[in-house]
Design an enzyme around this catalytic site. Structure first.
Site, PDB file in Angstrom:
ATOM      1  N   SER A  69       0.831  -1.206   0.000  1.00 37.05           N
ATOM      2  CA  SER A  69       0.000   0.000   0.000  1.00 37.05           C
ATOM      3  C   SER A  69       0.865   1.255   0.000  1.00 37.05           C
ATOM      4  CB  SER A  69      -0.903   0.018   1.235  1.00 37.05           C
ATOM      5  OG  SER A  69      -1.707  -1.131   1.280  1.00 37.05           O
TER       6      SER A  69
HETATM    7  N1  SAH Z   1      -0.665  -4.895   4.145  1.00 36.87           N
HETATM    8  C1  SAH Z   1       0.082  -4.888   2.901  1.00 36.87           C
HETATM    9  C2  SAH Z   1      -0.820  -4.782   1.698  1.00 36.87           C
HETATM   10  C3  SAH Z   1      -0.965  -6.099   1.025  1.00 36.87           C
HETATM   11  S1  SAH Z   1      -2.075  -6.146  -0.350  1.00 36.87           S
HETATM   12  C4  SAH Z   1       1.116  -3.782   2.956  1.00 36.87           C
HETATM   13  O1  SAH Z   1       1.621  -3.496   4.012  1.00 36.87           O
HETATM   14  O2  SAH Z   1       1.472  -3.224   1.960  1.00 36.87           O
HETATM   15  C5  SAH Z   1      -3.371  -7.137   0.309  1.00 36.87           C
HETATM   16  C6  SAH Z   1      -3.033  -8.557   0.634  1.00 36.87           C
HETATM   17  O3  SAH Z   1      -4.251  -9.187   1.048  1.00 36.87           O
HETATM   18  C7  SAH Z   1      -2.495  -9.408  -0.522  1.00 36.87           C
HETATM   19  O4  SAH Z   1      -1.229  -9.890  -0.190  1.00 36.87           O
HETATM   20  C8  SAH Z   1      -3.523 -10.538  -0.650  1.00 36.87           C
HETATM   21  O5  SAH Z   1      -2.949 -11.794  -0.965  1.00 36.87           O
HETATM   22  C9  SAH Z   1      -4.143 -10.554   0.736  1.00 36.87           C
HETATM   23  N2  SAH Z   1      -5.464 -11.195   0.834  1.00 36.87           N
HETATM   24  C10 SAH Z   1      -6.501 -11.128  -0.047  1.00 36.87           C
HETATM   25  N3  SAH Z   1      -7.547 -11.866   0.401  1.00 36.87           N
HETATM   26  C11 SAH Z   1      -7.154 -12.419   1.592  1.00 36.87           C
HETATM   27  C12 SAH Z   1      -7.782 -13.290   2.543  1.00 36.87           C
HETATM   28  N4  SAH Z   1      -9.012 -13.765   2.356  1.00 36.87           N
HETATM   29  N5  SAH Z   1      -7.087 -13.640   3.646  1.00 36.87           N
HETATM   30  C13 SAH Z   1      -5.817 -13.185   3.853  1.00 36.87           C
HETATM   31  N6  SAH Z   1      -5.168 -12.367   2.990  1.00 36.87           N
HETATM   32  C14 SAH Z   1      -5.827 -11.980   1.868  1.00 36.87           C
END
Ligand code: SAH
Length: 218
Positions: A69
């Site tokens: 993000s």
């Molecule tokens: N928090 C991260 C952003 C990651 S993007 C940061 O610090 O930048 C969002 C993430 O959510 C992705 O890696 C994706 O694989 C995960 N995601 C999507 N659906 C999910 C679910 N049902 N359970 C756990 N993770 C999930």
């Protein structure tokens, strides 16, 4: 540390300082949140080829079709979640590279973070360990329904967007707890959910763009 590494360290500390100043101009005012973002080496969570852009205000690819993000959204969600108070137990759904979790480690006593994609889970776990962050517990799990064995939480952050707010997730908030999450498909908005003794209060905030919440482990 050799001089080359010292040089990189100083450059990133300066660049990070500029990121903090930019966040202030974007309206982030919580000094504890700004200090947390200032102390986490964001470039360490991004592959080397992209690290020169680590402190720009963009989301960046982290592999497997996912993104880290942008700094503003990490700061904004942290500020809303914290509401000026130290947090106890926090759940993050969507660890990704672990950056938001590292920021939360400075704002909460214990952080539980779940990621459905195994290679991302493994990399985030190692990265957080290498940074000596010990109050973040990383799980390889589907976080659609939260994390039963860690609930209730004082704070919940979703890093991926669901089409609708799930009742199961809301139930994992403690009374007085706050949840910040994106909701929507094509058009998404950030929501704040507050659990009060009498029920839930929902507030719609700004428009956002997140990757979708997906079901099941991968
Ligand atoms: N928090 C991260 C952003 C990651 S993007 C940061 O610090 O930048 C969002 C993430 O959510 C992705 O890696 C994706 O694989 C995960 N995601 C999507 N659906 C999910 C679910 N049902 N359970 C756990 N993770 C999930």
């Amino acid at each position: 540390m050799n001089s080359l590494h010292a040089g990189i360290g100083m450059t990133s500390a300066r660049t990070r300082g500029r990121m903090i100043e930019r966040l202030r101009t974007q309206g982030i005012t919580d000094e504890t949140v700004l200090a947390a973002l200032n102390s986490v080496p964001r470039h360490a969570f991004i592959e080397e080829a992209l690290s020169s852009r680590a402190y720009d205000d963009f989301s960046l690819p982290i592999g497997h079709g996912q993104t880290i993000s942008q700094p503003y959204i990490v700061a904004r969600m942290s500020e809303i979640l914290r509401n000026g108070k130290q947090l106890g137990r926090v759940l993050e759904v969507g660890t990704g590279c672990g950056y938001q979790a590292a920021v939360l480690s400075h704002l909460a006593r214990e952080v539980y973070t779940v990621e459905r994609i195994q290679p991302l889970y493994m990399r985030a776990k190692k990265q957080l360990f290498d940074l000596k962050i010990r109050n973040v517990h990383v799980r390889h799990a589907d976080g659609t329904l939260g994390l039963m064995d860690g609930a209730p939480f004082d704070g919940i952050i979703m890093a991926c967007a669901a089409p609708a707010l799930s009742q199961a997730l809301k139930e994992q908030l403690s009374v007085g707890g706050r949840m910040v999450l994106p909701i929507g498909t094509q058009e998404q908005f950030l929501y704040l959910i507050e659990r009060e003794a009498s029920g839930f209060r929902e507030t719609r905030l700004e428009a956002v763009k997140f990757v979708p919440l997906l079901m099941g482990k991968a």
